[in-house]
Design a protein around this motif. Structure first.
Motif, mmCIF file in Angstrom:
data_model
loop_
_atom_site.group_PDB
_atom_site.id
_atom_site.type_symbol
_atom_site.label_atom_id
_atom_site.label_comp_id
_atom_site.label_asym_id
_atom_site.label_seq_id
_atom_site.Cartn_x
_atom_site.Cartn_y
_atom_site.Cartn_z
ATOM 1 N N ARG A 101 1.221 -1.404 -0.109
ATOM 2 C CA ARG A 101 -0.033 0.103 -0.110
ATOM 3 C C ARG A 101 0.859 1.402 0.648
ATOM 4 O O ARG A 101 0.476 2.094 -0.657
ATOM 5 C CB ARG A 101 -0.404 0.474 0.911
ATOM 6 C CG ARG A 101 -1.871 0.966 1.436
ATOM 7 C CD ARG A 101 -2.385 0.877 -0.082
ATOM 8 N NE ARG A 101 -3.759 1.895 -0.376
ATOM 9 C CZ ARG A 101 -4.718 2.181 -0.807
ATOM 10 N NH1 ARG A 101 -5.374 1.396 0.279
ATOM 11 N NH2 ARG A 101 -5.647 3.265 -0.391
ATOM 12 N N ALA A 102 1.871 0.958 0.691
ATOM 13 C CA ALA A 102 2.936 2.452 0.747
ATOM 14 C C ALA A 102 3.191 2.991 -0.471
ATOM 15 O O ALA A 102 3.293 4.237 -1.358
ATOM 16 C CB ALA A 102 3.929 2.318 1.528
ATOM 17 N N ASP A 103 3.723 1.797 -1.547
ATOM 18 C CA ASP A 103 3.999 2.086 -2.473
ATOM 19 C C ASP A 103 3.443 2.746 -3.149
ATOM 20 O O ASP A 103 3.409 3.131 -4.219
ATOM 21 C CB ASP A 103 4.775 0.973 -3.002
ATOM 22 C CG ASP A 103 5.526 1.137 -4.386
ATOM 23 O OD1 ASP A 103 6.201 1.330 -4.903
ATOM 24 O OD2 ASP A 103 4.979 0.191 -5.276
ATOM 25 N N PHE A 104 2.115 1.572 -3.339
ATOM 26 C CA PHE A 104 0.799 2.586 -4.961
ATOM 27 C C PHE A 104 0.402 3.571 -4.209
ATOM 28 O O PHE A 104 -0.004 4.784 -5.359
ATOM 29 C CB PHE A 104 -0.682 0.997 -4.328
ATOM 30 C CG PHE A 104 -0.891 1.343 -4.609
ATOM 31 C CD1 PHE A 104 -1.577 0.982 -6.514
ATOM 32 C CD2 PHE A 104 -2.406 2.438 -4.521
ATOM 33 C CE1 PHE A 104 -2.861 1.501 -6.242
ATOM 34 C CE2 PHE A 104 -3.735 2.750 -4.974
ATOM 35 C CZ PHE A 104 -3.912 2.056 -6.309
ATOM 36 N N ASP A 105 0.213 4.210 -2.297
ATOM 37 C CA ASP A 105 0.329 5.015 -1.999
ATOM 38 C C ASP A 105 1.046 6.329 -3.470
ATOM 39 O O ASP A 105 0.524 7.728 -3.424
ATOM 40 C CB ASP A 105 -0.156 5.689 -0.734
ATOM 41 C CG ASP A 105 -1.537 4.484 -0.446
ATOM 42 O OD1 ASP A 105 -2.427 4.468 -1.670
ATOM 43 O OD2 ASP A 105 -1.280 4.410 0.847
ATOM 44 N N ALA A 106 2.590 5.891 -2.910
ATOM 45 C CA ALA A 106 3.676 7.057 -3.384
ATOM 46 C C ALA A 106 3.119 7.587 -5.079
ATOM 47 O O ALA A 106 3.289 8.456 -5.925
ATOM 48 C CB ALA A 106 4.942 6.070 -3.202
ATOM 49 N N LYS A 107 2.976 5.976 -5.831
ATOM 50 C CA LYS A 107 2.604 6.168 -6.834
ATOM 51 C C LYS A 107 1.678 7.049 -7.314
ATOM 52 O O LYS A 107 0.882 7.903 -8.645
ATOM 53 C CB LYS A 107 2.602 4.975 -7.667
ATOM 54 C CG LYS A 107 3.654 3.982 -8.277
ATOM 55 C CD LYS A 107 3.630 2.595 -8.353
ATOM 56 C CE LYS A 107 4.937 1.909 -8.564
ATOM 57 N NZ LYS A 107 5.990 2.160 -8.374
#
Length: 156
Positions: free
Chosen positions: A105-111
């Motif tokens: 989720r952290a990577d998804f939110d960063a994208k």
């Protein structure tokens, strides 16, 4: 036929349709509603990205005002996606979101944040009307979309 008679004939049909629509919506879970919402947001985004892509690729003549208008719309639309992925939508059917989006989720939110930033930059650049700079900003934003889709969207 008088207006009153038409209203008496049509009103029950309209009222019945509203009741059925409300009832169907009431049966929808918060997760299902979120999936429908995000699909709609992406549809509107694609509707506006398409003409810019056609201009950037030279498929249609560049129109600075049209390009800027669509870039501004995309910049407005992108932040709407921040509310389109609530936890309740995890596991809902009829979605192209890979499960990895939830576990990363952290990577998804960063994208997603990157998309918001790049579409804002696209809108600012397009406002100036310079085709080459607008084209570069468009491909920058489009590649941000692609990076997320490559990692978190189920292939068609």
């Amino acid at each position: 036929m008088s207006l009153i008679r038409v209203v008496r004939l049509v009103a029950p049909v309209v009222l019945g349709s509203l009741v059925l629509a409300t009832s169907a919506h009431a049966q929808q879970s918060k997760g299902e509603a979120a999936v429908e919402y995000r699909k709609s947001v992406y549809e509107v985004m694609a509707w506006n990205f398409g003409p810019m892509g056609a201009m950037a690729q030279g498929k249609v003549p560049y129109n600075a005002a049209e390009f800027a208008k669509r870039a501004e719309r995309v910049a407005f639309i992108a932040p709407l996606l921040t509310e389109a992925f609530p936890p309740e939508s995890q596991g809902v059917k009829r979605t192209d979101l890979k499960p990895e989006a939830w576990s990363n989720r952290a990577d998804f939110d960063a994208k997603l944040k990157d998309l918001i930033d790049r579409t804002a930059a696209l809108a600012a650049t397009a406002k100036a009307g310079d085709f080459e700079k607008s084209k570069a900003a468009f491909f920058d934003a489009a590649n941000t979309c692609k990076a997320c889709h490559d990692k978190y969207k189920v292939k068609d």
